[in-house]
Enzyme design. Structure first.
Site, PDB file in Angstrom:
ATOM      1  CB  THR A  58      -0.887   0.067   1.268  1.00  0.00           C
ATOM      2  OG1 THR A  58      -0.049  -0.050   2.414  1.00  0.00           O
ATOM      3  CG2 THR A  58      -1.936  -1.015   1.299  1.00  0.00           C
ATOM      4  CB  ILE A  59       0.680   4.634  -1.488  1.00  0.00           C
ATOM      5  CG1 ILE A  59       1.234   6.019  -1.129  1.00  0.00           C
ATOM      6  CG2 ILE A  59      -0.787   4.718  -1.866  1.00  0.00           C
ATOM      7  CD1 ILE A  59       1.194   7.029  -2.299  1.00  0.00           C
ATOM      8  CB  SER A  60       1.859   5.042   4.212  1.00  0.00           C
ATOM      9  OG  SER A  60       2.670   3.902   4.304  1.00  0.00           O
ATOM     10  CG  HIS A  65       4.083   8.969   3.378  1.00  0.00           C
ATOM     11  ND1 HIS A  65       3.177   8.688   2.379  1.00  0.00           N
ATOM     12  CD2 HIS A  65       4.872   7.885   3.478  1.00  0.00           C
ATOM     13  CE1 HIS A  65       3.427   7.479   1.902  1.00  0.00           C
ATOM     14  NE2 HIS A  65       4.453   6.965   2.547  1.00  0.00           N
ATOM     15  CB  SER A  94       3.838   4.621  -4.181  1.00  0.00           C
ATOM     16  OG  SER A  94       4.223   5.451  -3.078  1.00  0.00           O
ATOM     17  CG  HIS A 116      10.736  -7.622  -0.594  1.00  0.00           C
ATOM     18  ND1 HIS A 116      10.426  -8.615   0.310  1.00  0.00           N
ATOM     19  CD2 HIS A 116       9.599  -6.917  -0.794  1.00  0.00           C
ATOM     20  CE1 HIS A 116       9.150  -8.494   0.639  1.00  0.00           C
ATOM     21  NE2 HIS A 116       8.646  -7.482  -0.010  1.00  0.00           N
ATOM     22  CG  ASP A 149      15.679  -9.088   3.110  1.00  0.00           C
ATOM     23  OD1 ASP A 149      14.983  -8.215   3.671  1.00  0.00           O
ATOM     24  OD2 ASP A 149      15.806 -10.243   3.558  1.00  0.00           O
ATOM     25  N   GLY A 150      15.389  -5.387   2.533  1.00  0.00           N
ATOM     26  CA  GLY A 150      15.618  -4.222   3.380  1.00  0.00           C
ATOM     27  C   GLY A 150      16.000  -4.564   4.812  1.00  0.00           C
ATOM     28  CB  THR A 235       7.587 -10.653   4.335  1.00  0.00           C
ATOM     29  OG1 THR A 235       7.481 -10.002   3.055  1.00  0.00           O
ATOM     30  CG2 THR A 235       6.427 -10.312   5.220  1.00  0.00           C
TER      31      THR A 235
HETATM   32  N1  SAH Z   1       6.468   3.430   1.766  1.00  0.00           N
HETATM   33  C1  SAH Z   1       5.792   2.916   0.606  1.00  0.00           C
HETATM   34  C2  SAH Z   1       5.285   1.489   0.698  1.00  0.00           C
HETATM   35  C3  SAH Z   1       4.764   0.955   1.947  1.00  0.00           C
HETATM   36  S1  SAH Z   1       4.131  -0.705   1.883  1.00  0.00           S
HETATM   37  C4  SAH Z   1       4.667   3.822   0.184  1.00  0.00           C
HETATM   38  O1  SAH Z   1       4.104   4.501   1.020  1.00  0.00           O
HETATM   39  O2  SAH Z   1       4.337   3.816  -0.995  1.00  0.00           O
HETATM   40  C5  SAH Z   1       5.563  -1.573   2.463  1.00  0.00           C
HETATM   41  C6  SAH Z   1       6.525  -1.960   1.371  1.00  0.00           C
HETATM   42  O3  SAH Z   1       7.573  -2.706   1.961  1.00  0.00           O
HETATM   43  C7  SAH Z   1       5.935  -2.826   0.279  1.00  0.00           C
HETATM   44  O4  SAH Z   1       6.138  -2.196  -0.948  1.00  0.00           O
HETATM   45  C8  SAH Z   1       6.700  -4.150   0.382  1.00  0.00           C
HETATM   46  O5  SAH Z   1       6.939  -4.740  -0.881  1.00  0.00           O
HETATM   47  C9  SAH Z   1       8.008  -3.690   1.034  1.00  0.00           C
HETATM   48  N2  SAH Z   1       8.734  -4.739   1.769  1.00  0.00           N
HETATM   49  C10 SAH Z   1       8.232  -5.672   2.618  1.00  0.00           C
HETATM   50  N3  SAH Z   1       9.236  -6.452   3.100  1.00  0.00           N
HETATM   51  C11 SAH Z   1      10.402  -5.991   2.541  1.00  0.00           C
HETATM   52  C12 SAH Z   1      11.764  -6.389   2.643  1.00  0.00           C
HETATM   53  N4  SAH Z   1      12.151  -7.419   3.404  1.00  0.00           N
HETATM   54  N5  SAH Z   1      12.679  -5.681   1.935  1.00  0.00           N
HETATM   55  C13 SAH Z   1      12.305  -4.639   1.144  1.00  0.00           C
HETATM   56  N6  SAH Z   1      11.038  -4.225   0.999  1.00  0.00           N
HETATM   57  C14 SAH Z   1      10.089  -4.897   1.688  1.00  0.00           C
END
Ligand code: SAH
Length: 240
Positions: A58-60, A65, A94, A116, A149-150, A235
């Site tokens: 989701t876009i938060s 933000h 996003s 990821h 992987d964040g 995840t």
């Molecule tokens: N900040 C963004 C997205 C938030 S949703 C916005 O507001 O648009 C959270 C995001 O984290 C998702 O896009 C998901 O794919 C990503 N994510 C989940 N686990 C992750 C991981 N281990 N490494 C990198 N990104 C990850």
């Protein structure tokens, strides 16, 4: 808090957030005015609510933000001691927050978005290129989107012309809820630096709180619990 800042235009959304005390810092407000959320939200861009962007992400909501930006702003703007701020946006989705951050870091600054899911990394990049300013950020190397992987953070060499040895991050934002505060993220935080991270509470499973984790100039860590949230989890990468 959700919904009540909804507007009919980007500037109305921003003014409503300011009026409700969600945007207090003039630099942060300016950044929000400069970035049109319509380039990042699939529909109803000026509603103060999260929206699906595909791939379970989701876009938060704008107010989330705003809170992240308010908490990180002092670590993202250039100063005499920090001429080239380095900011990491984990779970860039996003790309909206990544763009807002890029508004603050100055000419020499760097913002890296880590996703990821490859398709979302590409979505962030595509969204940013919808505006001239966003295109310039990407083309100049000030903003980069990467797949990774964040939970392990990200290592990015200094930009051309920057001093070597400054690979850490002044500010790290995590956009998904972590099971723990990953050691790599703390290790990659500069002294001083701030990590803004939602973490699952120990008990209950569903509850999460956002934390500011600060590393001071001597490397001392301080953890401050901010407020409860519902974020998607950080995840393993799903197979798409
Ligand atoms: N900040 C963004 C997205 C938030 S949703 C916005 O507001 O648009 C959270 C995001 O984290 C998702 O896009 C998901 O794919 C990503 N994510 C989940 N686990 C992750 C991981 N281990 N490494 C990198 N990104 C990850």
């Amino acid at each position: 808090m959700a919904w009540r800042s909804t507007g009919t235009s980007n500037s109305e959304l921003v003014e409503n957030m300011a009026r409700h005390g969600l945007l207090k810092d003039a630099r942060v407000k300016e950044a929000f005015l400069n970035v049109d959320r319509a380039h990042y939200a699939p529909e109803m861009a000026y509603e103060d609510a999260p929206q699906p962007i595909g791939y379970g992400a989701t876009i938060s909501a704008p107010h989330m933000h705003a809170t992240a930006m308010e908490n990180l702003v002092d670590y993202m703007v250039p100063t005499a001691n920090r001429p080239a701020p380095r900011v990491l946006d984990i779970g860039s989705g996003s790309g909206y927050l990544t763009h807002l951050m890029a508004e603050l870091v100055g000419d020499k600054g760097l913002v890296v978005g880590v996703e990821h899911i490859k398709q979302l990394k590409e979505l962030g990049e595509k969204n940013m290129k919808k505006s001239k300013e966003g295109r310039e950020f990407v083309d100049s190397g000030k903003v980069k989107f990467t797949v990774g992987d964040g939970r392990k953070g990200w290592v990015e060499e200094p930009r051309e012309g920057e001093e070597a040895g400054g690979e850490g991050w002044d500010a790290i934002h995590v956009g998904a809820s972590a099971k723990e505060v990953h050691e790599e993220l703390l290790a990659q935080l500069k002294s001083p630096g701030r990590l803004f991270i939602p973490v699952d509470d120990d008990i209950g499973g569903w509850d999460q709180h956002v934390w500011n984790i600060d590393k001071d100039e001597n490397g001392k860590i301080t953890r401050t619990k901010l407020f409860g949230v519902r974020y998607v989890p950080l995840t393993d990468a799903p197979k798409y």
